[in-house]
Structure formats: C-alpha cells, structure tokens
Design an enzyme around this catalytic site. Sequence first.
Site, PDB file in Angstrom:
ATOM      1  N   GLU A 182       1.352  -0.679  -5.093  1.00 52.44           N
ATOM      2  CA  GLU A 182       0.459   0.434  -5.386  1.00 52.44           C
ATOM      3  C   GLU A 182       1.299   1.680  -5.621  1.00 52.44           C
ATOM      4  O   GLU A 182       2.017   2.124  -4.730  1.00 52.44           O
ATOM      5  CB  GLU A 182      -0.517   0.695  -4.237  1.00 52.44           C
ATOM      6  CG  GLU A 182      -1.475   1.843  -4.559  1.00 52.44           C
ATOM      7  CD  GLU A 182      -2.272   2.331  -3.365  1.00 52.44           C
ATOM      8  OE1 GLU A 182      -3.408   2.797  -3.572  1.00 52.44           O
ATOM      9  OE2 GLU A 182      -1.765   2.260  -2.234  1.00 52.44           O
ATOM     10  N   ASP A 215       0.812  -1.214   0.000  1.00 52.68           N
ATOM     11  CA  ASP A 215       0.000   0.000   0.000  1.00 52.68           C
ATOM     12  C   ASP A 215       0.853   1.275   0.000  1.00 52.68           C
ATOM     13  O   ASP A 215       1.896   1.340   0.662  1.00 52.68           O
ATOM     14  CB  ASP A 215      -0.888  -0.010   1.245  1.00 52.68           C
ATOM     15  CG  ASP A 215      -1.766   1.208   1.367  1.00 52.68           C
ATOM     16  OD1 ASP A 215      -2.645   1.382   0.513  1.00 52.68           O
ATOM     17  OD2 ASP A 215      -1.566   2.001   2.316  1.00 52.68           O
TER      18      ASP A 215
END
Length: 603
Positions: free
Chosen positions: A318, A245
């Site tokens: 990401e 993330d």
Amino acid sequence: FILNMKSVLHSRNIFLSLLAVVLYAHSSCWACTLTSKNAAQAEEKDWWQTAQFYQIYPRSFQDSDGDGIGDLKGITSRLEYLKDIGVTAAWLSPIFKSPMVDFGYDIADFYEIQSEYGTMDDFRELIAKANALGIKIILDFVPNHSSDECEWFQKSLRRERGYEDYYVWHDGKLDADGKRIPPSNWLQAFRGSAWEWREERQQYYLHQFAVQQVDLNYRNPAVVEQMKRILRYWLDQGVAGFRVDAVPVLFEVETDENGQYPDLEVSGTTDDKDDRTYLKNNLVENRPETIDMVYQWRQVMDDYQRIHGGDTRVLLIETYAPPAYTMQMYGNRSVEGAHLPFNFNLITVLKQGVSATTVQEAVDEWMKNMPAKRTANWVIGNHDQRRAASRYGVQRTDAMNMLVLTLPGASVTYQGEELGMIDGEISWEDTVDPAACNSNKDIYENFTRDPSRTPFQWTAGTNAGFSTASKTWLPLAPQYQTLNVDVENSSARSHLKIYKSLVELRKSSKTLQNGSYKYKALAEDLFVLKRFLNGYDTIIYVANFGDKTVTVDLQSEFDATLPSTMTLKISSLDSTKTLGSDINPKSIILAAGEALILSSHTK
C-alpha cells in the site's frame, strides 16, 4: 569491399527501421500503445501477474455465530462464492489480536487470531478449504505500528532490556515558559498531534495514526528482525503472501545534531490545523530507507520459496505516493522489490472528476512510469475509500469493473464492487471509525470510512444474510434488497453476472492475459482500450463516462486496422444492445454510462 557493403546495408537497415518507428509513432501520437514482441507475448506469466485479487473485510463479510460481527468460519463458508466469481487470491484485512480501536489495524499480538474472529484452528480450516478450491489466501501485514496494548509496548514503557528503543520515543522540548511540549509539530492521520506523553517513561512516543497505534522504530535491528519473523510465521501457516499496510510512513527523518526533530512546513492546502494535510509531510513519509525495507521483505518471500518450494509468495504494497517514489517499490536492476505496489490512480486521479480524460491520465501515470518488465495492477476501491459505485456514479459501475479487468496486469476487487454495492448511511451515533470519531458530528462525514465497511449483502432477507444477530456491528447499506448475491445471480442481467462474464473472458483470453495494449480518450467522455495479440482475438473496451449519448467512429478516430465488424461480448447493465450481435466500429452509439466489450475473430 564486402565489409564496406555490409556496413552500408547495415546502416540502411538501421535508417529504415528508425524511419518506420518515427512514422508509426506519428500515426498513433494521440494514443498510448505498447506492442510486445512475439517472444514476449508467448512468455508464460506467474500466477499473480494476471490474478484477480479480492479484498475481504472480515468484520463485514459473513457472521457464523450470530454476534453481528463477521468471522473466519463465515469466510470459510463463503469460499465457494469466491470460486464462482473467479477469485485467484483473497486478501483478508487484519485478523490478529486487537483492541479494535482501528478495527484490526492496531495489533496487540501479531501471532494470534482475534478471538471474535475465531481461533488458529479456524484459520487452518480456512486455508485448507481455500487450497482445495484453488484459492490463495493473503494476509494484511501492518508493520508501521502496534497497539499500545502490545506486550512490546508495555515492556518499552518500562524500559525493559531489549525493548527500550522498540518504539520512537523522545523527551520533547521546553517552550519559552519552560513548559514541556511535543518534539515537533507533526500531525497524525486521525487529527491532532502525532506525539503522546507517557508519565511512566517521562517521554513522548510517536503515533502517525491513532493515539493507541504506536509507531515502531525501524532504526532498531531487533524490530526489523521481529517483523521478518512474523512474516515467516504466517508463511508457515500456508498463506500465499501479504498486503503491507501504510508503507510510506515506516520511517521518519532522523534527529539533528542536537537530538531534535525538525518541524514540518505548512502546506497551504487547508486551514484546519488539526488535519494532517495542514502540513507538508515530506519528513515523515516516503523516506528512502522505506524502499530498502520493502526490498528486505521481498528477500524474505524469495528465500522462503527457495527453501520450501511451491508457488511464488507475493508482496503487495500500500503506497499512496508520487510515481517517482512508488515505482522504486518494484525494485531495480540488482534488487527485487514488491511484486505489486498498489496502483490507486483510478481512485486518486479521478477525485477531480470521472471522465475519459481523467481515466487516461490515471492509466498514463502508471504505464508511462512503470519500469520495464514489471506488472501493472488496477484498484478502484478498498476499506478506506467510499464505495466505487457511490464515487463514480451508479451508472458507471460496470464501466469501471470492465476497465479494471481488461487493462493489462492484475486486478483488485473490494468486496461488493461486483454487486454494485453503494455507501451505507451511517449516523454520528452509529459511527465507529476513529478517523471520524476524532472529529465531530458537524464534519465527521468528511472523514468517516464506515460507509464502505457495511455488511456484505448476500440475500434480501434479515441482515442481508450476513448475520442472524438482532444488530450488526454497522447498519446495512440501502438497497440491499436488490443489490445482493441471490437477486443478482437469479436475474437475467445484473452487475454480478456482468462481472462474472468479465472474469470468464479474462481467464480464457490469451489476449487479455498476454496481449499488447493501446488506449485513448477520444473525447472528454469517451475512452477506448484495445488489447491485441498475434494469432488471437482482438478485444476492444469502449465506454461513455459522460451524461449524454455519443456516437463514435473507432476506425477513423482510434485504429484504422479494426475490422468492419466486431462481436459484442459484454455490455453494461442498462445497455439495450444484444449480446453476440455484430457491431460496426465505424458507427457505435453509446448511451450515458454505457460500456461495451467487443471481440474480433482471428482468421
């Protein structure tokens, strides 16, 4: 003489080869083409290179105990559904212990399961059943920050030995009146200052997201090793890899010679001084040190496989970043990086409008920048974006799913995209997303992510089959009575059945797995993709992204080598064409939003 003759012949061959390349390039100058050599075509790909990844938002997938919140046992109970739709690997958004300020992206204990989601035994049961079904499980790794309730932060707050510099702390500075102010003008993602004062420590800490999400200090080797330890721990539990993330914000610029952080320049893109985009974020995003950290995490994956054997453990990153930065995530000639830096182009580029030209721009930006021998991937939605069907238009639901599953590389599906699920309608009173809650009822809809996080729609019954609770954690989205698994499975034609047909074709087609590609926006609204492989069927995807009926001659406008007749394999939901029928590529009529998959049989 013989040597001279060989030299002449060699020179002539080079000239002819170059001439052929130039003529070929000229003939297809308006189309983007890649033709692999036979050796490359026959190369066996690793599992992740053609995988169908499926993102599960655990809180909204399936509730097993009637509390209105999805959980691990619920996911386990629905694994057969994932098998049925051909999922290779399921990525679970965070399931770790958390106060749920940002619904799991604020982690209090990276080694424990969130109690409302279940126990470690529940997780092991999920892994075991997934393994039995041939489905891999990937976890969401959140390395940039921890919750302020994390034990590490509490120790750092008290300056306990070994934790003094676990986070990014700073004294701040004094203004002209002698008042203490934050170290810099940096803004967080959820509006307002990225700095928070703590009396206990008499310092500010950095938080690029919510106040409760405290940025870890990756210039501290102890933090780097701790996060690697977390990766190894969950690999030991049987996971197949990680989606990582918010990677671009991992590092920020170092302090200057006076120990101060520089202010960011105003971007000029908005007048909202609390919005993060009010400032240029070049000093707090996309730093070179972050690339190296990704390489270090890849080394953890490779070392683990080398020691323990088994299939490749994957690293999915990401990164909403410029292409020149994102492509470095793949690695370089001497170091391996992420297996797949997520490709959000079909989200970001298409924000300017959905058309064949923007689709080509999105595909171009990835394929023309991707380093050689790397694998592409395609994403049209996730838990941070409005639902694909709502963003692109419901009539383009199948066209977008077809595109993702026919382009070369891996595909990523966010739960519900296979059904054509649309955004939920969430009032200010029901809003729980911190990105929206930090605004106000007049502007919250510009920031909220809640509409794409509504419960998954299994049936037309109570709570769409998601939960037996009297109230679910978010209200159900509209049209759940028709857009659900039961109804779409039992219908003669549906988004779900089209999706399953796409997956079946993808799994059975060597052309889609290993073939070359050629694509072109034939007009503002007409996009065509050709996948081809020597000795196998050629696959054509053609879609009308516009609002008017169009007629196209694929042979003259796209590829003169196409046969005179092709077979219709798959069509979008509202198409009136008969599956299995013959289609003449010289004259194809496409209604608004219509998309087709055609096949030519090898002789």
